[in-house]
Enzyme design. Structure first.
Site, PDB file in Angstrom:
ATOM      1  N   LYS A 184       9.441 -10.193   2.967  1.00  0.00           N
ATOM      2  CA  LYS A 184       8.946 -11.576   2.958  1.00  0.00           C
ATOM      3  C   LYS A 184      10.069 -12.564   3.254  1.00  0.00           C
ATOM      4  O   LYS A 184       9.828 -13.674   3.728  1.00  0.00           O
ATOM      5  CB  LYS A 184       8.302 -11.879   1.607  1.00  0.00           C
ATOM      6  CG  LYS A 184       6.951 -11.182   1.431  1.00  0.00           C
ATOM      7  CD  LYS A 184       6.410 -11.327   0.025  1.00  0.00           C
ATOM      8  CE  LYS A 184       5.122 -10.519  -0.119  1.00  0.00           C
ATOM      9  NZ  LYS A 184       4.758 -10.328  -1.532  1.00  0.00           N
ATOM     10  N   GLY A 214       8.642  -3.238   1.757  1.00  0.00           N
ATOM     11  CA  GLY A 214       7.821  -3.971   0.799  1.00  0.00           C
ATOM     12  C   GLY A 214       8.120  -5.463   0.845  1.00  0.00           C
ATOM     13  O   GLY A 214       8.483  -6.013   1.896  1.00  0.00           O
ATOM     14  N   SER A 215       8.022  -6.084  -0.317  1.00  0.00           N
ATOM     15  CA  SER A 215       8.092  -7.548  -0.354  1.00  0.00           C
ATOM     16  C   SER A 215       9.466  -8.111   0.012  1.00  0.00           C
ATOM     17  O   SER A 215       9.585  -9.311   0.241  1.00  0.00           O
ATOM     18  CB  SER A 215       7.711  -8.045  -1.741  1.00  0.00           C
ATOM     19  OG  SER A 215       6.402  -7.630  -2.044  1.00  0.00           O
ATOM     20  N   THR A 216      10.509  -7.276   0.032  1.00  0.00           N
ATOM     21  CA  THR A 216      11.795  -7.845   0.460  1.00  0.00           C
ATOM     22  C   THR A 216      11.682  -8.365   1.888  1.00  0.00           C
ATOM     23  O   THR A 216      12.438  -9.250   2.285  1.00  0.00           O
ATOM     24  CB  THR A 216      12.927  -6.806   0.409  1.00  0.00           C
ATOM     25  OG1 THR A 216      12.623  -5.735   1.300  1.00  0.00           O
ATOM     26  CG2 THR A 216      13.122  -6.263  -0.997  1.00  0.00           C
TER      27      THR A 216
END
Lengths: 458, 484
Positions: free
Chosen positions: B221, B217-219
């Site tokens: 990014k 997921g967004s980790t």
């Protein structure tokens, strides 16, 4: 004018004694280690076994001093060390077993074997006497081989009918047959070597034997196939045929005999493999010991491999491994038992001892001057090689596993006694090989400064 | 006849050479393979009768062998059971070993070549051979805090010391009691074993390092931002396109932000703010601009695709091999086929915390042997390499601090400590509750810690933001690690 001083070769009996002391010390030390590891005390049998083995070896040493003082000095210490090491391992396995009587029996058989070797040296002053009994030896050999087939007398143990039994005693006559047949091969071939080596048609670079000279090798081949079929014993069959081909080659110097022998052997093996279930099964176990379908049949081989792997480079130490897991750990698989507890290092030492034993035998064959002695010494030495190769090769998966015993190491009286007799014969032949010729005086009228001798008087 | 005799001697030499070779092959080259064969009971016999070494955490054994009065002589005991089970693994007579019990088996059993000199001296002094003990890097306070904070929810927590790679905590939930598998009651053990295998939550798996991998997921990014900064064309203030919805090329579908709104005025947002509010459209378009190779290279520098042993084997995290443009957009925000272990996520926080240098994660502090447990071996901290430059690491730290100070990760704030972090909410199937992620690091005095938290069943779909569920767990773990 130069004076010629006859050179007497050293007898080397003192060297032998020193080596013998070392051999007995190593074996006794190993025996003590087993006791110390087991319960921290010196085992009670230490004096009996160390003293017994040492005493017997010294008796044989004294016989040599008296009756064969030029005999090879290395043979006796090597055989003693192997015998002693076998006693230690058998004793150690007794400790892990409910049947704890193997080591005393082995010591008794060691005594019989060593005394038998002494008797050979005592009675047999010159090995060439044996040549007179060439055909007696053949008959004796065949009878010994056939004895286990007699109903009532023969016994089938673990699938192989190579035993005879009287009451509680059992004996493998094939072990003794090995010796008398070596005598027969040597005596027969030393006479017929010219016929077998010089005549015959030539094909390319090979001189083929004449058809009528094929008789002996065909008989030997049939006999070994017969053993395979009737007694279900691959090892003995391989031993006799290999022994015969080797002696035949030495006698005739012709490679064609070896090729012919190998071809016959391969044909026999292929035939046996396709015809007999137990041979097929042995080959299957050899190629796929870990296959699930072989799990029951290959148990012994696989456990032996696990034992050796467990030993690794240095071994677990005596009495610290689990060689008792392997069936027949003190006879057929004594090699893996030693590998487990004494490691790769220990097995190298054992193989080197056998190597030295065989090398001294072959050296004797080269040094001795009569053809019969050469063939007999070579045959005996090569039979030890074959036996070691068949057993160790079977345990380490070089060849399919067959039933032969490790000379001197494995528990079993027939093998021990016959191998001591082999050593006795080799000692006798080596004594003649190294014994200096009777002194020949060069008369001053000859003007010859060197010792020359055309005929050797025994 | 001497010529054939010499030839025969040569044949004899060849035969003996074959025996030397076959014996060496078995006892040296094949020995390990044979010893490790599943059907080889000899090793088990040898091991069972031997005093197996302990696994030690801060002076207390979490796994140890105690003498018992049955044929097996020793029984394995796990003092803290399920809390440490994913690290210790089990030691079962019937079902073998796992985790450290397996990875360090030769040391624990005392058969390792690393103990050669010790064995040699035992041989000479007549000591009974016995296993060495392994002292772990775990901090019991951190481990317990992580276990308590997860509170039975499915998920995993990993805490690292960024400067050394020491694993301070490794928790996987649900767990199991290894004592039940080490028992000598064969029937009970087999019942327990079958129950564990049948459990759909797979308690025997250490979620921190293996089993099924998670989408990050967004980790992820953080990796995309790192690749952008490393390219030299971006700074934290660089403006990116951040519309409410991004049209994905080659398709009719779109990729949207979680709130359904644009990330900034005029559909524009700075890199730092894009990370702070976890703007999907900005990072997706940034990823497409940078390209798959740049992302993959950066991910590999953080440890993706590497075969690690800590000393248990870690399943390598993966970045998709050849994504097309829409797949690349999804990958840049940690969706599509990007798959990670929690350890991997902790590793990228740790690398950023350590000024860009990635240390190899490690669970073994030292190996101890003998009555006095004297140190036999201390593995030195190992660098895996530089993940990002020091200046990129500093910029990323600023950006991550903004996440916790005034972004999606405010629940990880700790009084008096500046926490840097990143939330994540990973979809893994329509209608399924997403995975809640949080990764962070913090420094206080001479203590530093990097954490990754994943919670699998994040309740309802819309309440599962990593910031809400996972950040508080990370906070408790960091507090335990930083002390007081």
């Amino acid at each position: 004018m130069a004076t010629v001083t006859p050179v007497y070769p050293a007898t080397r009996r003192n060297t032998e004694l020193a080596l013998l002391v070392m051999a007995v010390l190593v074996a006794t030390g190993a025996w003590a280690v087993v006791g110390l590891t087991e319960d921290g005390t010196l085992p009670p049998g230490l004096a009996l076994y160390g003293g017994g083995l040492g005493g017997l070896a010294v008796v044989l040493h004294l016989v040599l001093r008296w009756k064969a003082q030029y005999a090879d000095p290395v043979l006796l210490p090597v055989a003693t060390l192997l015998n002693g090491l076998g006693l230690v391992v058998i004793h150690r396995l007794d400790l892990s077993s409910s049947r704890a009587d193997q080591a005393p029996r082995q010591l008794l058989w060691s005594a019989i074997g060593i005394l038998a070797a002494g008797a050979v040296l005592w009675v047999l002053r010159d090995h060439r006497v044996l040549r007179r009994y060439t055909f007696t030896a053949m008959v004796a050999g065949l009878v010994l081989l056939l004895l286990p087939l007699l109903p009532g007398l023969g016994r089938t143990i673990n699938g192989a009918r190579i035993w005879i039994g009287v009451g509680p005693l059992s004996f493998q006559p094939g072990e003794l047959a090995k010796i008398v047949l070596a005598v027969f091969f040597a005596g027969y071939l030393v006479v017929h070597r010219d016929a077998l080596s010089l005549t015959g048609p030539k094909l390319l670079f090979l001189r083929l034997p004449r058809a009528r000279d094929l008789g002996p090798i065909l008989v030997a081949w049939l006999a070994s196939v017969g053993i395979l079929v009737l007694q279900r014993d691959l090892g003995t069959s391989l031993l006799f045929f290999g022994l015969f081909v080797a002696v035949l080659y030495v006698a005739t110097e012709r490679v064609s005999w070896i090729l012919l022998g190998l071809a016959l052997f391969l044909a026999g093996a292929a035939l046996a493999a396709s015809t007999f279930g137990h041979v097929q099964q042995r080959i299957d176990i050899w190629l796929h010991p870990f296959a699930a379908s072989n799990a029951d049949d290959s148990y012994q081989l696989v456990q032996g491999l696990y034992g050796m792997a467990n030993g690794g480079l240095l071994g677990t130490g005596l009495d610290r491994g689990r060689p008792d897991i392997v069936p027949f750990a003190n006879s057929d698989f004594i090699y893996s038992s030693i590998g487990e507890e004494l490691g790769l290092v220990g097995l190298f030492a054992v193989l080197l001892l056998y190597g030295v034993l065989v090398e001294r035998g072959l050296r004797t064959a080269i040094a001795v001057r009569d053809g019969f002695g050469k063939l007999l010494a070579a045959g005996l030495a090569f039979s030890v090689t074959l036996q070691v190769f068949v057993v160790v090769g079977g345990v380490t998966r070089v060849i399919p596993l067959t039933g032969l015993t490790m000379p001197f190491l494995a528990a079993g009286g027939s093998s021990l006694v016959s191998n001591w007799i082999v050593v006795g014969l080799l000692l006798r032949i080596s004594d003649l090989a190294r014994r200096p010729a009777p002194e020949v005086r060069n008369g001053p009228e000859s003007g010859d400064t060197g010792v020359t001798q055309a005929v050797r008087v025994p | 006849m001497n010529r054939p005799l010499r030839r025969l001697s040569a044949v004899v030499a060849v035969l003996f050479a074959a025996l030397f070779a076959s014996t060496t092959w078995i006892q040296y080259f094949q020995a390990d393979a044979l010893n490790n064969r599943p059907g080889n009971s000899r090793q088990l016999y040898a091991e069972l009768g031997r005093d197996r070494g302990s696994l030690i955490v801060a002076g207390q054994a979490v796994a140890s062998s105690v003498p018992v009065d049955d044929p097996y002589v020793f029984q394995r005991q796990y003092a803290a059971g399920p809390v440490y089970a994913p690290v210790t693994g089990y030691y079962s007579i019937r079902y073998g070993t796992s985790m450290l019990e397996r990875a360090e088996n030769d040391v624990l059993a005392g058969t390792s070549d690393r103990l050669f000199y010790r064995q040699l001296s035992d041989l000479l002094t007549g000591e009974k051979p016995r296993g060495a003990s392994v002292d772990l890097t775990l901090d019991p306070a951190v481990q317990q805090a992580a276990w308590d904070a997860l509170d039975g929810r499915k998920g995993s927590v990993v805490a690292l010391d960024p400067r050394t790679g020491d694993v301070l905590a490794m928790v996987s939930s649900p767990s199991y009691d290894p004592n039940a598998l080490a028992s000598h009651d064969g029937e009970a053990v087999s019942k327990q074993w079958n129950a564990l295998l049948a459990d759909p939550d797979d308690p025997l798996t250490n979620r921190a390092i293996g089993g099924d991998l998670y989408p990050p997921g967004s980790t992820f990014k953080l990796v995309t931002a790192a690749a952008a900064l490393e390219s030299g064309k971006y700074e934290e203030s660089t403006l990116l396109d951040g519309p409410a919805e991004l049209d994905l090329p080659q398709t009719t579908s779109t990729l949207g932000n979680d709130e359904g709104t644009a990330c900034g005025p005029n559909d524009q947002v700075s890199l730092i703010d894009a990370l702070r509010i976890s703007c999907n459209t900005a990072f997706a378009s940034l990823g497409m601009t940078l390209g798959a190779d740049a992302l993959r290279t950066q991910a590999e520098k953080f440890g993706f695709g590497q075969d690690l042993s800590v000393p248990m084997r870690v399943t390598p995290s993966t970045f998709p091999a050849d994504p097309n443009a829409p797949q690349l957009a999804q990958s840049a925000i940690g969706q599509f086929d990007v798959r990670v272990t929690p350890l991997q996520v902790a590793m990228y926080s740790a690398a950023i915390a350590n000024g860009g240098v990635l240390m190899k994660p490690n669970l073994v502090r030292d190996v101890r042997a003998g009555d006095d447990l004297s140190v036999v071996e201390t593995p030195a901290p190992q660098e895996l390499g530089r993940a990002v430059s020091a200046s990129t690491a500093a910029t990323l730290t600023d950006m991550m601090k903004a996440v916790v100070a005034r972004g999606t990760g405010t629940r990880a704030q700790i009084d008096g400590v500046e926490v840097a972090g990143k939330t994540g909410t990973a979809q893994h199937g329509a209608g399924l509750p997403p995975y809640a992620w949080f990764t962070s690091f913090a420094t206080k005095g001479d203590r530093q810690v990097a954490v990754a938290v994943v919670i699998e069943d994040g309740g309802t779909v819309d309440s599962a933001y990593g910031g809400r569920l996972a950040a508080p767990v990370a906070k408790q773990v960091m507090e335990a690690a930083l002390g007081g």
